[in-house]
Each structure stands twice: as C-alpha cells, then as structure tokens.
Enzyme design. Structure first.
Site, PDB file in Angstrom:
ATOM      1  N   GLY A 185      52.726  36.929  29.933  1.00  0.00           N
ATOM      2  CA  GLY A 185      54.100  36.594  29.545  1.00  0.00           C
ATOM      3  C   GLY A 185      55.140  37.041  30.563  1.00  0.00           C
ATOM      4  N   LEU A 199      54.774  43.795  26.626  1.00  0.00           N
ATOM      5  CA  LEU A 199      55.104  42.668  27.506  1.00  0.00           C
ATOM      6  C   LEU A 199      55.467  43.086  28.917  1.00  0.00           C
ATOM      7  CD1 LEU A 199      56.913  40.606  24.758  1.00  0.00           C
ATOM      8  CD2 LEU A 199      54.794  39.944  25.899  1.00  0.00           C
ATOM      9  N   ASN A 219      53.469  31.522  30.516  1.00  0.00           N
ATOM     10  CA  ASN A 219      53.881  32.000  29.194  1.00  0.00           C
ATOM     11  C   ASN A 219      55.204  32.745  29.381  1.00  0.00           C
ATOM     12  OD1 ASN A 219      53.829  34.497  27.189  1.00  0.00           O
ATOM     13  ND2 ASN A 219      52.458  32.978  26.274  1.00  0.00           N
ATOM     14  N   ASN A 249      56.390  32.001  24.100  1.00  0.00           N
ATOM     15  CA  ASN A 249      55.950  33.022  23.155  1.00  0.00           C
ATOM     16  C   ASN A 249      57.147  33.389  22.285  1.00  0.00           C
ATOM     17  OD1 ASN A 249      55.158  35.307  21.811  1.00  0.00           O
ATOM     18  ND2 ASN A 249      54.690  36.517  23.643  1.00  0.00           N
ATOM     19  N   CYS A 257      58.587  37.331  19.972  1.00  0.00           N
ATOM     20  CA  CYS A 257      59.380  38.465  20.451  1.00  0.00           C
ATOM     21  C   CYS A 257      60.559  38.763  19.555  1.00  0.00           C
ATOM     22  CB  CYS A 257      59.883  38.176  21.849  1.00  0.00           C
ATOM     23  SG  CYS A 257      58.510  37.839  22.907  1.00  0.00           S
ATOM     24  N   GLY A 301      40.940  34.865  24.652  1.00  0.00           N
ATOM     25  CA  GLY A 301      41.698  36.060  25.000  1.00  0.00           C
ATOM     26  C   GLY A 301      40.818  37.281  25.170  1.00  0.00           C
TER      27      GLY A 301
END
Ligand SMILES: Cc1cc2nc3c(=O)[nH]c(=O)nc-3n(C[C@H](O)[C@H](O)[C@H](O)COP(=O)(O)OP(=O)(O)OC[C@H]3O[C@@H](n4cnc5c(N)ncnc54)[C@H](O)[C@@H]3O)c2cc1C
Ligand SMILES: Cc1cc2nc3c(=O)[nH]c(=O)nc-3n(C[C@H](O)[C@H](O)[C@H](O)COP(=O)(O)OP(=O)(O)OC[C@H]3O[C@@H](n4cnc5c(N)ncnc54)[C@H](O)[C@@H]3O)c2cc1C
Ligand SMILES: Cc1cc2nc3c(=O)[nH]c(=O)nc-3n(C[C@H](O)[C@H](O)[C@H](O)COP(=O)(O)O)c2cc1C
Ligand SMILES: Cc1cc2nc3c(=O)[nH]c(=O)nc-3n(C[C@H](O)[C@H](O)[C@H](O)COP(=O)(O)O)c2cc1C
Ligand code: FES
Ligand code: FES
Lengths: 265, 309, 309, 265
Positions: free
Chosen positions: C53, C80, C106, C134, C137, C272
């Site tokens: 991200g 992040l 991302n 994403n 958040c 993942g």
C-alpha cells in the site's frame, strides 16, 4: 476425566494405502458395528477427531471385551496420513465404543454381508460371530482387496467383484447381491452411499430385511453437534424431527427407515 | 494482589446475580443437554452448561451435510434442530437440575412473540439459572434479516423477553456486524443482564470437484480456534462500552485461551467446538485457570479486564 | 464443455479491461515490491503483483511487535509502512515494469484528497496496469472510522479516485461490515471497475503472562487460512449483486483454495499470507489450476461463479 | 522454483531441550551471523516458518560454502517440538541464507563476544574465523551450557556466568563484560533483548563499538511483511522511516543505531 491412556501396540502398513493399528485398551463390551473417534494429533491440523470402525477385538478369542482393539484404515487425507506416522508405544486419544452396531440376526434363513471398500471394517466382528454367512465384497481394483483374506480364514462363502476385473468378478458388488438374495435372507451392508442405496432397493424389491451402516462426516461422534444427520422416512419421524444422527441413532439403520432420495450423490 | 483469596473464591464470579463457582461454561449447541457428555467429563466441575438452542416447537433442522472442517475450525449449518421447549422441560431438565452446576437455556425464535413465549415457558422451571437469547436468527417478519445485526430489532427481542420473565437474561451477540459496541449498547438499553459473544461467523466452503457448496445450505457458521482472535477483539471492544458483565466465546481450547478473554474483559467464558475435540476441555481449562491464579496470586474477579494499556 | 480451449486462453481472464494471463495475483503487503521474492519464485509466471500500500508521503508504520501467529493465521499491525508514492515510482517501478506480469498499485490515504492525489501521481506511470484502492483505512476527518465500513464514505473515495485517473480502478473491500453487498453496490455506483475482497479481519491476541496485547497497537488484521471460509462466503455474497468482476482474497494456500473462490464468483484471486509460508505458492497455484482445468476440460472463464444451486 | 530438496542428515538431542540438526545443502556463500527460515511441517499448525541461526557449515573446513549446515535449537514451543521429531532422510524446506551477518572486525584491539542462551548460535562461525577472541556466555543454569564445549575446542578465553551459579561464575554475563571491556575493543553480542540493551549501555559508556544480533518474531524473513520492525535512533532514519527490519536490515545492527528504550520488556 482421568483414565488409563490407551497406547498404540502396532501401526503396520498392510499395502500401499492401508494400515492396521492395534490399540491397547481394556475395552468395555463392544458390539459388532460400533466405532471410535480418534484424535490423530494434539495440534490443530486437523482439528476434529476422525471416526473409524472397530475391526477386531484383541485378546481372548471370540469375546466382546478384550485387551485392545484393531483398526483398519485407508490413508485418504491429512488425518489418516498423520495417523499412519504414529508410532507403537505412543499414547492415543480414543473415544468409544460409540453407536449401536448391528442387531443380531434371529429367524433369518440366510445372512448376506455386502461390503464396499473400507465398508468391510464394521462387518468383521459380526462375521466372526455368525457361522455360514455369505460375504459379497466390492472394490475398484485388486489393491483394495487386501483384507478379504481375514474373512476367508473362517468364511466359506466369499465373493468378490472389482470394477476393473483385476480380482474376482468384473462388475459391481450389487450385481452379486442380485444373484445371492433370496426370500428370508437378511442383509448387512456397509460402503459408499450409492452402493447402499442400490442394495436397499434390491432388498426392498425382494422384500428382504436390510441393515446398513452409514458414514457421514462427524464432529462429535456422540450425538451432540447434530452434524451427522441423515433423513429418515417420514413414518419414523421422532420428536426431534425426521433427521437421525448417524453417530448416536446409528451408524446401523434399517434401510427401510432411510430416505435414500435425500442424498445428494 | 489479593494474597488472601481462598481457593473457592479465587475462581468464583457473579454474573447477572448468579454465582458461578468458576468462569468456564460449555456453549450452546456443543454440549447437547449435558447428559451426552456425562461419560467423558465431570459435569459437576463446570461453571455452567448452556443447552442447545430451544424454540417453541421442535425443529427438524437442515438437510445434510451440516458440518465441514476448515483450517483450525469448522462450519456448521445444523438449522437449530431441537426438541422444543416442552420436551426440554419434561425430558431434559430432570437430569440437568440434579447437576451441581448452573443450567442456562439458550432460546430463539423467528418473531419477537416466539422469543417471548419460549422465555415465558421456561420462567420458573426448577433448576434453570438463566436464559441466553440467541439473536442470530432470521427475523421472518423482516425478510429474514437476523435480529442480531439490527440494533433496533435486537432491542425489541431483548425488551420483550426481559419484560416477560423473572429469570436473569444473557443476550448472545452475533459477530456478523460492523460495530459490536452498537449492539452491546442496544441490548443493554433493552435491559439485558449480561452479554455473551461471539456466536459463529458466517462462512462457506466449496467442493471444487463437484462445484457445489460443502454444506447443503451453502453457508454456515464458523467456529473453533480460527475465530479466536476475532472473538477476543470483539470482547475487548464490548468491554470498552459495556456496563454489564460479558461472557467470552470463540475458539477457546485451553485455560490460556480462556484467560485471553478474561483479561480482555470477560467475566466468564464458554467453550464450544473444543468439546468435540476433547470432551474434557472445559474441566481442564478450570484446572489450568486455577493453576494460573495461584501462580499469579490473583482471582478471576481481579483479572477481568486487566489488560495493560 | 469447451473442449477446444487452448492452453493460454484456458487460464486467461479479463478484468477491468486488463488481460491477465492467469487468475493468480499476489496480495498487497505480502509480496513487497516484487524484487524481494525474485530469488524464490518465477515472477514472470504470476498473473499480477499488487504492491505494498502506497501513501502520498513515506510512512514509518507502527511500533513492534507488529505480527503474531494465531491458529492457521496471523495478525498484523504494520501500520501501512511504505516508501511513499514518489520513491515507489523512482525506485521500485524500474524493476517492476520489466516483469512479464501486471503491476497493480495499492493505494490509501487518510482523507479523500490523499487518495485522489496518490492516484493522480500514479496515473500514466509506465508499466502500471491498475490501481487498487484500500478503503480499510481510518478516515481522519470522520473521527477515524474506516472509509471501508461506511457506504457513503467508500463511495466518496472511489468516485474521487475514479474521476481523477485513466487507469482502471479496483476497490478492495473490508470484511468488517454487516453486509458486504451494500459495500459492493456503493463502490460500483461510484464507478469502480472491479472489486477485490477480503482485506484482513480485525483481531486481537493477548499475552496472558504479561497481561498485555501481543501487538503493540492491541488490535491488528487477521489473515491466512483461518479466514478463508469467511472470505469465500463474502465473495459468494458479493457475486450475487456485483455487475463488475470480483477478485477473491483470503487464506488461499493452494490451487484448490483458489478454485473455491473462482467457483463462488471470483474472476481472479490474490495470495497473501501463503507467500510467507511458501514463496512459490502463487506459481504452484497456477500450475494446479491448469491441471484442474485440463482434467475438467474447462477454462477459468467458464468456471467463474459456476457453483451449483 | 525447482531446486534440489534439502535433506535432514541428523537431528540429535544434545541435552534435555537442545537439538543439533544437520541439513544437506550445497550452500551458497554464508556469512557468520546469517540465518534461515525453516518450515517445520507442511500442515497448518504452526502456519509460519521459524527462524534459526546458521550455527556451522558442514563440509570442507574453514570455508564459507559447504555441503550442508548445522542448526542448534532449543525446544520452546510447538514448532520446535515438531522439528525435534523430524527424521534423518526427510526433506526439509529451508530458505536462506538470510540477513546480513556480522561485519569483520578490522582495526580492533580485542574482540569480545557476548552470548546469552541460544545467542551462541550466530557467533560460532565468527569465532571460528577469528583467533584470540574472548567469549562471554551467560545462561540460567548448567543445562543451558551444553554447546560451550564446541567453542572451547578452539578458543582459550571462554568465561561463563550462570544465574544460579551451577556453572562458572554466579551472576549475569554483562558483569563479565564490565570486567573484560577495554578501550579499542569491539563487541559482538546476541541474546535476550534485556541483555543486549545492557551490553549496549556498557559499550557506550566505554566508548566501544558494539554489534548486536537481534531476534524478533518473523513472518517472512526476507523484508516483505515488515513485521520484524525495531526502532532505530532518529539520526539513522531512512526513507522508509525510523523502523528497521531485523530480517533484511539485520539481524546484526550497530548497537548505537538501535532505540533501546523502544522495547517493551
Ligand atoms: C462411522 C464411521 C466409520 C468409519 N470407519 C472407517 C474405517 O474403519 N476405516 C477407514 O479407513 N475409514 C473409516 N471411516 C472413514 C474415515 O473416517 C475417513 O476416511 C477419515 O475421517 C478421513 O480423514 P482424513 O483427514 O484422512 O481425510 P480428509 O482430509 O478429512 O478428507 C479426505 C477425503 O475423505 C473424505 N472424508 C473425510 N472425512 C470423512 C468421513 N468422516 N467419512 C467419509 N469420508 C470422509 C473427504 O470428503 C475427502 O474426500 C469411517 C467413517 C465413519 C463416519
Ligand atoms: C534471526 C533469529 C535467529 C534465531 N536463531 C535461533 C537458533 O539458532 N536456535 C534457536 O533455538 N532459536 C533461534 N531463534 C528463536 C526461534 O526462532 C524460536 O525459538 C522459534 O521460532 C520458536 O518456535 P516454536 O513454534 O517452538 O515456539 P512458539 O510456540 O511459537 O513460541 C514459544 C515461545 O517462544 C517465543 N518465540 C516464538 N517465536 C519466536 C521468535 N521468532 N523469536 C523469539 N522468540 C520466539 C514465543 O514468544 C513463546 O514464548 C531465532 C530467532 C530469530 C528471529
Ligand atoms: C455444531 C454447533 C451448534 C451450535 N448451536 C448453537 C445454538 O443452538 N445456539 C447458539 O446460540 N449457538 C450455537 N452454536 C454457537 C456456539 O455456542 C458458539 O457461540 C460458537 O461455536 C463459537 O464458540 P467455539 O469457537 O468455542 O465453538 C453452535 C456451534 C456449533 C459448532
Ligand atoms: C503483513 C501484511 C501486510 C498487508 N498490507 C496490506 C496493504 O498494505 N494494503 C492492503 O490493501 N492489504 C494489505 N494486507 C492484506 C492482504 O493483502 C490480504 O488482503 C489479506 O492478508 C488476506 O489475504 P491472505 O489471507 O491470503 O493473507 C496485508 C496483509 C498482511 C498479512
Ligand atoms: S457427529 Fe455430532 S451428532 Fe453425530
Ligand atoms: S520478517 Fe517479514 S519483514 Fe522481517
């Protein structure tokens, strides 16, 4: 609760995917057709116990209690794979004996046992008790017939059908049943649902009593999770509805009580 | 540190006015009506038994397959099969009321009236300590959306039950919501005496060879150690807003797991799926918690919500 | 049955106008910027790589401990941490754009403007195939509630990004909601070209000896096989309402797991946590899917959403 | 990617909880202080790989490449318990060598190695390379000192402290360090964070260079998950912030670069 831990006596490979496991255990009374729930690992993978039929009772011959039991199992997935690596001398966590087992056949002219694959397991103790029963065994190929010799030791009437013809007759065990069945017989059957459904239909047409031992995936094995439900025919509906639990109401059922169309084969 | 805590009081907790000799209960649907596990564990050593969910009429449940194993967990779609409240009272309570443990009846319905009526029939039944309302059920009057995911609907069910009975009421929350705190507040406002959480999380598994769901109902409820981190988080979140005691549920296998919930804010715990794996899990958890309390010279009461910042 | 499907087209899918040679991508945050795994797997065989991200400015992330293992899963609270969009373009893209696979960035932010600006900077960067937003958040302007759990806020983010870029936009959904279908509809209305789900589920674990959370931030995101049944269910629910392609994510370890998602309705999948367990998982999944397709004489395209009723 | 599978050569119990595992592996160049990530089971419990230091290189003496590696490990939980049951001849899934290892000490008057418990592991290859280094080893009790004899084989200056006094000096290894440290020394330390923090403080006061090898729980081991973060002192802040990854930026760090107050001991 505190109990003497059960121990693995032996865990022998009988052929490619098949194992015999002896477990030392001052068993309570065991009825032919009962099963146990085995915890294959104390880790979380797999999480749940695995059900296995009690193949034989170790100890004094011909008794319903003994000093141990023998399991026969086929390695089909991770639980049985882990089981196959367990060593003699290790503790093993076994719950049982569970379920009801086969009713003793009284007043029948002929006892026909019908087994598909590992469906042999719950029939062995019964076969030992009865003299002169007939065993019809179906398998895909010769490699699945390794335990049939155990039955041949004391049974004269053993007929085998394999799908690929590599051993015995080429074809399905239900074809053997069509030939053997006669009025006044009783059938004890265990194997894949498709085979049992067929056997049940043959029995109904011949107006012959047929007991089947069913397998469902089981979480608890003692009638608590209500997971192993099979549908019974409406006229036998109990207070808790038309579902019966394979583990606690069975695993043996009168085939006439089962709603065979309910299975999504 | 309470160095002087006695053996008995170390483990004891009080929830909704009920004394529990220890904080370990067995969860609804995973322990039958108690008697089934009698050969495998010492029922008298449990803090309590929550029985299989009860409805007004007996229910047949869903077609099979009803369970499937998943990584560190299992899915179930039993369909709330049960003997119905009347058979429960006649056939199951005689055994249960003789046990030296608390007996809690888990109840559910498809309308608010159903809930109310089941609760009324159970109120005053000798030997019953409390009701646990399972609000994860589909509300037939609201198009089948579960009572447990809409705060106003949850409020309606809980108020209705609470106003109809004298028994203490525990509300069991569904985890299938965006914010568990909103649900906690809603049911507390409706008068619940305690909350228990979590119920199962909706899940699904597919048989890729047959291209169909492994459960006959397609989706089912996920339970077992896989969900424990989610359950601990929700209990901790609930504890930030709750004014009534919390009972923690979800993936507890051992004393250590139970302690996670207590430290995060639960006054007691329920053990579900672990009973299938080891019928003696709950009693072993009691022993393990006692050992921990001695070692740390503390009591369950002092441990509740003691998570450091 | 499509007996004539060729090897290449068997595996290929099209999502948001982009051709993927196979349906297996690696998930954001679990595969770095691609180069890290180059010694351990054949990057060119992947359907795509979704990078860690990216935010407008570099971010330091959270204090440690940041990860903890849980039953069949793990919690992470990385916070992040990332190099920021500019370093990404300068330092990471040169390697990525040479790979024979799709590269998806991302992105995230704390305000709608943040999202928009990151997206703008990435738009037109050579070698980038798509953006994945994403929305899990915290929205700093709305008291820190995540964009991903409020349909109107998710809509705002997605419209803002979509209106600022030419690149195809995939919106990555949070599972921490009551009804995933509502979120799917909201982001589709906002113009997303595809959705991907699920991101991690909020969880927590406690060190009972020290009475503190095992993550420094207390809660974190649960990933790994433990969550797969929940993810498959959400993908299946999403597929009931979605009009755009779905990318399935959550606990995929093997080809069989990936196929569960595809049969439930996903056009592609992301892997993942499994990368940590076996860096070659994604490539092995591609091989396994191909073997399955041959055996069943079918193609990924025909398999998507083929779950029987 | 296809690679020749690595195999377990031996897996021997060295004392109550300690094992030596030899792994056959035509290793790439290994620097002292590097580690590997081992998958202990192909099941899901435990799910993640476990990190272990490379203790020794098997094969031609004194080389940085060999035909295998040796791990030393202590059984502390389920991963290491499963590892201890793995059998010689089995394949084992190992990723590595990973991390940066210790910088070679040039221009120092004295090399002092400080190890606590399994912190011995990453120091062995370094100790073999250097002649005349001093090893200070701390443990709780005698049973944890089993590997010290490996070092004694070629090192003259080995001093041990145990907390219970059952072997060597009674006390902490950092007390030995206080005595041994002198200006112009360099310290290589590995062990629990508390010990490293202490060692670092001692080094700072003596104005001595100190390299520490850190341990954090690791998901990936290769710098991808960003899970094994430790806080570095601000002046060394990189583009990606003040956190450094133990696996890929370390595991060896200059102790002056670490923010020791950031650890929640
Ligand atoms: C009452 C009963 C008695 C049984 N007796 C025996 C026996 O004596 N010997 C023997 O070898 N097997 C027996 N089985 C089947 C045995 O329980 C399964 O083979 C075993 O649980 C598979 O575990 P696994 O982890 O190896 O396979 P998994 O990895 O769980 O699954 C592998 C395959 O086996 C199928 N399977 C999994 N569990 C079951 C189950 N409970 N029943 C049927 N299929 C399943 C799965 O669908 C899958 O296709 C019995 C089952 C029951 C219900
Ligand atoms: C770079 C590095 C090198 C290492 N080298 C060695 C070595 O050469 N020999 C050796 O015996 N051990 C070594 N360790 C520690 C080893 O990785 C852990 O002991 C092991 O992962 C524990 O796994 P487990 O499943 O048995 O324990 P778990 O069941 O996971 O945990 C048991 C206990 O160990 C602690 N623990 C778990 N993982 C770690 C970890 N990664 N680091 C520290 N503590 C942990 C837990 O907090 C818990 O208290 C090293 C660790 C790192 C990070
Ligand atoms: C087979 C099964 C049946 C269940 N039946 C009920 C029920 O009737 N009522 C209820 O409130 N919860 C029911 N539950 C949910 C459990 O009580 C518990 O909340 C959930 O399983 C999570 O705990 P666990 O992870 O320890 O199993 C059931 C769970 C399982 C596995
Ligand atoms: C260590 C870690 C870091 C992650 N970082 C991100 C991220 O930066 N952006 C994002 O959208 N998802 C991130 N995720 C979520 C994954 O992309 C994925 O959605 C989730 O892990 C579920 O898939 P899995 O079970 O296969 O891991 C991260 C997950 C992990 C485990
Ligand atoms: S397996 Fe639980 S009721 Fe039969
Ligand atoms: S363990 Fe993943 S970054 Fe270090």
């Amino acid at each position: 609760m505190e109990e003497k831990p059960k121990k693995i006596l032996y865990n022998r490979q009988a052929s490619a995917h098949y194992y015999r496991m002896g477990i030392s255990w001052a068993t309570p009374t065991i009825a032919p057709g009962q099963f146990v729930m085995v915890r294959v690992t104390d880790g979380l993978d797999p999480l749940l116990r695995r059900p296995f039929g009690i193949y034989n009772i170790l100890g004094p011959k011909g008794k319903s209690r003994g000093t141990g039991i023998e399991l026969l199992y086929k390695v089909v997935g991770k639980g049985t794979r882990i089981l196959s690596t367990r060593k003699p001398g290790d503790d093993i966590d076994v719950i049982g004996p569970l379920g009801d087992g086969f009713p003793y056949p009284s007043g029948f002219r002929k006892v026909i046992m019908v087994a598909g694959g590992m469906g042999l397991v719950p029939l062995y103790l019964m076969a030992k008790e009865l003299h002169g029963a007939t065993l019809l065994f179906g398998a895909r190929a010769r490699e699945e017939t390794v335990f049939i010799k155990d039955f041949r030791k004391f049974m004269r009437n053993v007929k085998v059908a394999t799908e690929d013809g590599s051993y015995g007759r080429k074809g399905l065990v239900t074809e053997l049943l069509e030939e053997e069945i006669s009025s006044g017989s009783v059938i004890y059957a265990c194997g894949p649902i498709g085979m049992l459904k067929q056997a049940s239909a043959i029995a109904r047409r011949a107006d012959v009593k047929c007991f089947v031992s069913l397998e469902r995936s089981m979480a608890c094995g003692i009638g608590v999770c209500l997971g192993c439900a099979v549908k019974s025919r409406p006229h036998k509906g109990s207070g808790s509805g038309v579902y019966r639990m394979v583990c606690s109401d069975g695993p043996v059922f009168d085939s006439a009580d089962i709603d065979w169309d309910s299975f999504n084969l | 540190m309470n160095k002087g805590v006695k053996k008995t009081s170390r483990l004891a907790v009080e929830i909704a006015g009920i004394r529990f000799k220890n904080p370990v209960l067995t969860a609804s649907g995973t322990f039958g009506y108690g008697s089934e596990y009698a050969p495998y564990t010492d029922l008298g050593r449990l803090g309590g038994i929550v029985v299989k969910g009860l409805s007004l009429e007996p229910r047949a449940g869903n077609p099979g397959p009803r369970t499937v194993e998943t990584p560190s967990g299992m899915l179930n779609a039993i369909g709330l099969q049960n003997v119905g409240v009347e058979s429960f009272i006649k056939e199951k309570m005689p055994f249960l009321r003789r046990l030296k443990t608390n007996v809690i009846a888990n109840i559910f319905g498809e309308t608010v009236e159903d809930y109310k009526e089941v609760a009324r029939r159970l109120d005053g039944v000798a030997g019953l300590t409390a009701l646990e309302i399972n609000i994860s059920c589909p509300n037939v009057k609201k198009g089948g959306i579960a009572f447990g995911v809409v705060p106003t609907e949850a409020h309606r069910v809980v108020s209705a039950v609470k106003s109809s009975v004298g028994l203490p009421v525990i509300t069991k929350l569904s985890p299938n919501v965006t914010d568990i705190r909103v649900m906690v507040k809603a049911v507390e406002e409706a008068g619940t005496d305690a909350v228990s959480l979590i119920n199962t999380i909706t899940g699904m598994a597919v048989d890729v060879e047959k291209r169909r769901a492994l459960l006959a109902t397609k989706t089912g409820g996920l339970s077992g150690p896989a969900i424990r981190p989610i359950a601990v988080r929700m209990v901790w979140e609930a504890a930030q807003v709750a004014t009534r005691p919390i009972i923690g549920i979800g993936g507890i296998m051992t004393a250590k797991d139970a302690l996670e919930f207590i430290i995060a804010g639960a006054s007691a715990v329920q053990i579900g799926t672990a009973n299938f794996v080891d019928p003696d899990s709950a009693v072993k958890a009691v022993d393990g918690i006692e050992e921990y309390l001695k070692r740390h010279r503390t009591s369950v009461k002092d441990l509740i919500g003691s998570l450091k910042a």
